[in-house]
Design an enzyme around this catalytic site. Structure first.
Site, PDB file in Angstrom:
ATOM      1  N   ASP A 182       0.914  -1.125   0.000  1.00 13.27           N
ATOM      2  CA  ASP A 182       0.000   0.000   0.000  1.00 13.27           C
ATOM      3  C   ASP A 182       0.959   1.180   0.000  1.00 13.27           C
ATOM      4  OD1 ASP A 182      -1.478   2.244   0.791  1.00 13.27           O
ATOM      5  OD2 ASP A 182      -3.016   0.950   1.642  1.00 13.27           O
ATOM      6  N   HIS A 183       1.143   1.798  -1.156  1.00 13.27           N
ATOM      7  CA  HIS A 183       2.272   2.740  -1.242  1.00 13.27           C
ATOM      8  C   HIS A 183       2.104   3.946  -0.317  1.00 13.27           C
ATOM      9  CE1 HIS A 183      -0.335   4.627  -4.263  1.00 13.27           C
ATOM     10  NE2 HIS A 183       0.313   5.734  -3.983  1.00 13.27           N
ATOM     11  N   HIS A 245      -5.825   2.727   1.088  1.00 15.07           N
ATOM     12  CA  HIS A 245      -5.105   3.891   1.612  1.00 15.07           C
ATOM     13  C   HIS A 245      -5.854   4.629   2.727  1.00 15.07           C
ATOM     14  CE1 HIS A 245      -3.015   2.922  -1.988  1.00 15.07           C
ATOM     15  NE2 HIS A 245      -3.826   3.563  -2.796  1.00 15.07           N
TER      16      HIS A 245
END
Ligand code: NAD
Length: 502
Positions: A182-183, A245
């Site tokens: 999950d950047h 996110h």
């Protein structure tokens, strides 16, 4: 204790000719190399369909590094590119995995790599399960070193498909070897949430329902769907942004302090926070969540299309490009404090910010009129600027009486300070050193889908009649303001901060 041997590894990128590899992965690997974070004993294998040679592949990698506007030393780059090899690969063909295994053994000998392998899935999600199972069945994961799997979003389309994917991955990799990206969790200021909360005596004692009135998390984009219409029309903002996110940021803001900074302890606190999310009944969805879709509008003085006019989008599409919601966390710390989230495309600007609004003091003699009333705010700027701001009340300067909001800014990534590393750079490095803290555990994925599925089930069975319901270039549909107004709050500005300052 991590040894240099542990860091020597091969990284196999499935989808090496794709957009993600080009824009994010190659520049990140180069940065790690320049900073000395990669040992010299490493190999990168690009696997994709095109019949490229090593030379063509290296040229493409070099171009992507140049395109990323990095400080490039050409001699160093040539040396770096020697570690890159290409394999024309068909994910459904067993022979491809055998070729991959042979190439890996060869490169491990050339670069003295002790069989440590990272498999990076940078291609369409429908292949993730197949690749994982063939890696195992063809013996590619059968090495003397460690094997790790990095997997991109989307992790499933709902809980059922995510569970199926997870079962397939778990046939070949242990939970501890699966690094679900999950950047947002690689972003500097998202990682900073824990430090701001737990390393500051001026915040942690106040971080609860006695002192905080509400929390607002906004992630807005200026861009529309661009060339991702085909994917996005099947996904929508809820699956694309909220399931991962947005809920990850909620978990970091709401979790209890971990007893140790280990992967398991941090994840376990996040999981507990997600478990405490009040589940939505179908009848609550309309009350707590708002969806929107952008229509045409004007951005930077240019007319832009509405969502339904974008390429690869159904002209009657009911897919949401905006979501706002109110979440409640049923635990001792947060009972009664709403967490509002909103995210969307084609909004007024690109910004991810968290605003923590503190409660008013029981008595404040210094306000001279209701207009002066201003709560204390802590603003965490996630992107594009990175930093924190605190909004306090100060005396109006000079002879005038009354108070005025004063904003104190700390900017950690501004033009005059250091650039923080890209999220992908940090996450790749974490995987190389075997630190899974900033990746999502399966339990977090499952809990998030469980929450989000309730909303999508209702939305899918009752298509929105009023789409498009917000103009491109606006902050979303007006009904999203109502969510807060009903509780006596409003969204704090996130694009133009000048609203807070004197
Ligand atoms: P892309 O379409 O640009 O690239 C796909 C890659 O997969 C290409 O290299 C292609 O050759 C390869 N490929 C496709 N079918 C193949 C097959 N049968 N055999 C071998 N190779 C095959 O996709 P992308 O934008 O790079 O995205 C890759 C993954 O990353 C997706 O899961 C996407 O959801 C995710 N992701 C992308 C971004 C981004 O910024 N692009 C951001 C977040 C997540």
């Amino acid at each position: 204790m991590l040894t240099t041997e542990d860091r020597k590894c091969s990284i196999i990128i499935f989808g090496a000719t794709g957009d993600l590899a080009k824009r994010k992965l190659y520049p990140s690997i180069y940065n790690l190399y320049k900073k000395g974070k990669l040992s010299n004993n490493f190999a990168i294998i690009g696997a994709a369909r095109r019949p490229w040679t090593n030379e063509v592949f290296r040229e493409n990698v070099a171009n992507s590094i140049h395109d990323a506007n990095m400080n490039v030393d050409d001699n160093e780059l040539d040396e770096f590119l020697n570690h890159f090899h290409y394999l024309s690969f068909d994910v459904t063909n067993v022979a491809s995995y055998q070729e991959l295994n042979e190439l890996l053994s060869q490169l491990e000998e050339t670069f003295s790599i002790p069989g440590n392998r990272i498999f990076y899935m940078a291609m369409a999600p429908q292949f993730f399960g197949t690749i994982a199972s063939q890696l195992k069945s063809e013996g590619v994961t059968n090495t003397s070193g460690w094997n790790r799997l990095i997997i991109e979003k989307p992790f499933g389309h709902n809980l059922e498909s995510a569970q199926k994917l997870n079962d397939e991955l778990r046939e070949a990799f242990d939970e501890s070897a699966i690094y679900r990206i999950d950047h947002y969790l690689g972003k500097e200021m998202v990682q900073n949430i824990e430090v701001i909360r737990f390393a500051n005596a001026m915040f942690e004692p106040l971080w609860n329902n006695r002192y905080i009135s509400n929390v607002q998390i906004t992630s807005s984009e200026l861009l529309g769907v661009e060339d991702r219409g085909g994917y996005y029309d099947q996904s929508g903002a809820l699956r694309d942004m909220v399931q991962n996110h947005m809920l990850q940021m909620v978990a970091l803001l709401a979790m209890e302090p971990p007893i140790r900074l280990t992967t398991d302890e941090v994840r376990s606190e996040k999981i507990k926070a997600l478990r405490a999310l009040r589940p939505l009944e179908s009848t609550d969805v309309e009350k707590y969540f708002v969806r929107g879709q952008y229509g045409p509008g004007i951005i930077n003085e240019e007319n832009v299309n509405g969502y339904r006019q974008e390429s690869n989008v159904d002209p009657q599409s009911s897919t949401e490009t905006f979501v706002a919601g109110k979440l409640l966390i049923d635990n001792f710390r947060w009972a009664g404090v709403p967490f509002y989230i909103r995210t969307g495309k084609r909004m007024t600007g690109k910004s991810t910010k968290i605003v923590i609004q503190f409660k008013e003091l029981p008595m404040n003699l210094y306000y001279k009129s209701d207009d002066e009333k201003h709560p204390n705010l802590l603003i965490i700027h996630i992107q594009p600027d990175e930093g924190i701001s605190i909004v306090l009340n100060g005396k109006k300067i000079g002879l005038s009486e009354g108070t005025t909001p004063v904003k104190l800014d700390y900017c950690s990534d501004c033009p005059d300070s250091i650039n923080t590393p890209e999220a992908y750079e940090k996450l790749l490095y974490d995987c190389i050193i075997g630190d899974g803290t900033n990746f999502t555990h399966w339990d977090e994925v499952a809990l998030s889908w469980n929450f989000v599925d309730k909303i999508s089930n209702v939305w899918e069975s009752t298509p929105a009649g009023d789409f498009p319901n917000y103009e491109s270039g606006s902050m979303g549909p007006k009904v999203s303001d109502k969510l807060l107004a009903e509780d006596g709050f409003h969204w704090w500005p996130v694009i133009d901060d000048s609203a807070y300052s004197i």
